[in-house]
Motif scaffolding. Sequence first.
Motif, PDB file in Angstrom:
ATOM      1  N   ASP A  35      -5.288 -11.182  -0.742  1.00 14.70           N
ATOM      2  CA  ASP A  35      -4.769 -10.254  -1.316  1.00 14.70           C
ATOM      3  C   ASP A  35      -4.231  -9.143  -0.021  1.00 14.70           C
ATOM      4  O   ASP A  35      -3.016  -8.797   0.063  1.00 14.70           O
ATOM      5  CB  ASP A  35      -5.485  -9.431  -2.572  1.00 14.70           C
ATOM      6  N   GLU A  36      -5.350  -8.782   0.702  1.00 13.78           N
ATOM      7  CA  GLU A  36      -4.859  -7.739   1.852  1.00 13.78           C
ATOM      8  C   GLU A  36      -4.054  -8.557   2.849  1.00 13.78           C
ATOM      9  O   GLU A  36      -3.105  -7.706   3.209  1.00 13.78           O
ATOM     10  CB  GLU A  36      -6.225  -7.727   2.582  1.00 13.78           C
ATOM     11  N   GLU A  37      -4.118  -9.871   3.024  1.00 11.18           N
ATOM     12  CA  GLU A  37      -3.159 -10.616   3.968  1.00 11.18           C
ATOM     13  C   GLU A  37      -1.818 -10.388   3.101  1.00 11.18           C
ATOM     14  O   GLU A  37      -0.599 -10.282   3.956  1.00 11.18           O
ATOM     15  CB  GLU A  37      -3.530 -11.581   4.267  1.00 11.18           C
ATOM     16  N   ARG A  38      -1.720 -10.782   1.803  1.00  8.18           N
ATOM     17  CA  ARG A  38      -0.124 -10.741   1.217  1.00  8.18           C
ATOM     18  C   ARG A  38       0.277  -9.174   1.419  1.00  8.18           C
ATOM     19  O   ARG A  38       1.564  -9.065   1.293  1.00  8.18           O
ATOM     20  CB  ARG A  38      -0.446 -11.136  -0.288  1.00  8.18           C
ATOM     21  N   ASN A  39      -0.437  -8.077   1.336  1.00 13.33           N
ATOM     22  CA  ASN A  39       0.027  -6.809   1.540  1.00 13.33           C
ATOM     23  C   ASN A  39       0.310  -6.636   2.884  1.00 13.33           C
ATOM     24  O   ASN A  39       1.458  -6.169   3.020  1.00 13.33           O
ATOM     25  CB  ASN A  39      -1.226  -5.935   1.367  1.00 13.33           C
ATOM     26  N   VAL A  40      -0.146  -7.271   3.983  1.00 13.75           N
ATOM     27  CA  VAL A  40       0.456  -7.090   5.171  1.00 13.75           C
ATOM     28  C   VAL A  40       1.803  -7.876   5.456  1.00 13.75           C
ATOM     29  O   VAL A  40       2.727  -7.096   6.031  1.00 13.75           O
ATOM     30  CB  VAL A  40      -0.627  -7.805   6.349  1.00 13.75           C
TER      31      VAL A  40
END
Length: 156
Positions: free
Chosen positions: A36-41
């Motif tokens: 989820d955090e990588e998709r945010n990036v």
Amino acid sequence: MGKWENFQIWRGRLPHWRADNVNYYVTFRHKRELTDEERNVLFRKLFQAQGKKLDFAIFAILPEKTEMVFTVLESPAGQPYELSDVVEKAKNKAGKEIIKKSGERWPPFFHESYDRIIRDDEEYETTWLSILESPVAAELCEDPEDYQHLFVIDPS
């Protein structure tokens, strides 16, 4: 092929068609599922081009792939930006940030993106709806409005 302005073809591993004032569908796969955090990036890095180099109609970042529909805007010199440069720069910046946090050696994206010119209104609508429904189809949410890695401009 006289249908599009300034039509040209160039080839990387895949052929890439370019023309002025057209809608493009672009997708690229991820080497592994993104958190989820990588998709945010990746979302932030792609969104930086909105209104400056690309005019997105829709894009979705799923764990295993990214899909988008957009038109390419003109540079201050009056020439359209090269869409692969814009997309690849966003992928590179996101990849560097993800590597820094994850400790991996390589970014989690495959190098080349698949792109195509959307040929007509029917294909545009079908593609746009497919991307809109992709988080639901992937069972990431029950309603596309609930998916945080989806950017949508209403096509009407």
